[in-house]
Scaffold this active site. Structure first.
Site, PDB file in Angstrom:
ATOM      1  N   ASP A   1       0.868  -1.178   0.029  1.00 52.67           N
ATOM      2  CA  ASP A   1       0.058   0.006   0.112  1.00 52.67           C
ATOM      3  C   ASP A   1       0.850   1.289  -0.027  1.00 52.67           C
ATOM      4  OD1 ASP A   1      -2.421   1.695   0.547  1.00 52.67           O
ATOM      5  OD2 ASP A   1      -2.024   1.500   2.790  1.00 52.67           O
TER       6      ASP A   1
ATOM      7  N   ASP B   1      -0.255   4.999   1.068  1.00 57.86           N
ATOM      8  CA  ASP B   1      -0.368   5.985   2.072  1.00 57.86           C
ATOM      9  C   ASP B   1      -0.490   5.078   3.562  1.00 57.86           C
ATOM     10  OD1 ASP B   1      -0.731   8.392   0.658  1.00 57.86           O
ATOM     11  OD2 ASP B   1      -2.532   7.366  -0.252  1.00 57.86           O
TER      12      ASP B   1
ATOM     13  N   ASP C   1      -1.994  -0.446   6.015  1.00 59.27           N
ATOM     14  CA  ASP C   1      -2.461  -0.058   7.113  1.00 59.27           C
ATOM     15  C   ASP C   1      -3.935  -0.204   7.429  1.00 59.27           C
ATOM     16  OD1 ASP C   1      -2.337   2.275   5.237  1.00 59.27           O
ATOM     17  OD2 ASP C   1      -2.863   3.385   6.690  1.00 59.27           O
TER      18      ASP C   1
HETATM   19 MG    MG Z   1      -2.953   3.079   3.557  1.00 59.07          MG
END
Ligand code: MG
Length: 192
Positions: free
Chosen positions: A6, A8, A138
């Site tokens: 991922d 961000d 995240d």
């Molecule tokens: Mg993310």
């Protein structure tokens, strides 16, 4: 191994970028939450409802995504994974307000990982349709239209600690991804 990363919150430090932008623009009205104080996955949910518009203005502004700092240790680890022979891709979901976000995500990758890495971008709103062995993300829970064939490794952030499961940071990635350094195909392998 096909490793999906991922962008961000894993490579690009959205939290620090948002904190700094908010403090500069809005800090006199409501102090920015430090990244360690964040508890909701979506930053808008951690600020009072009356600031919803201002929160969105920060992260949809021109230059916000382009100028995000890199998360400490991430770029070195990504390059290291490549030298170990892994197929590393960036798998990222853009905002629905895509006009600045999408081109700037590409600019960010070009700036931090080089123009060749732009070929490794997978931009999708549904990560469950993407194949991979591992997705490092995240986001606490990732849903979509398919049952994914990747294993979700949670990238540790203060707002996802309520979820159990395998997690990592750029300090602990070797253990979490079970990377065998002895099989390194690159030049920076360590022998002992
Ligand atoms: Mg993310």
């Amino acid at each position: 191994m096909l490793i999906l990363l991922d962008q961000d919150g894993v490579l690009a430090d959205f939290e620090l970028g948002f904190h700094n932008a908010w403090q500069t623009k809005m800090g006199h009205k409501h102090p920015a939450l430090s990244p360690a104080e964040r508890r909701a996955f979506y930053v808008r949910d951690d600020y009072p409802k009356e600031f919803r518009e201002e929160v969105e203005e920060i992260y949809t502004a021109s230059g916000f995504f382009r100028d995000l700092p890199a998360i400490s240790g991430a770029m070195e680890a990504v390059r290291h994974l490549l030298t170990l022979g892994h197929d590393v891709r960036i798998c990222t979901s853009p905002l629905n307000q895509y006009r600045n976000c999408v081109p700037e995500k590409y600019e960010w990758v070009e700036r931090h990982l080089g123009p060749d890495f732009v070929h490794r971008m997978i931009v999708t709103k549904d990560k469950t349709v993407v194949h991979g062995d591992v997705l490092v993300d995240d986001k606490p829970v990732i849903t979509g239209t398919r049952h994914p064939n990747w294993k979700h490794v949670l990238f540790d952030q203060p707002y996802n600690r309520h979820v159990d499961g395998l997690r990592m940071t750029w300090e602990t990635w070797r253990n979490a991804l079970m990377v065998d350094e002895s099989r390194s195909q690159g030049t920076d392998s360590k022998t002992s």
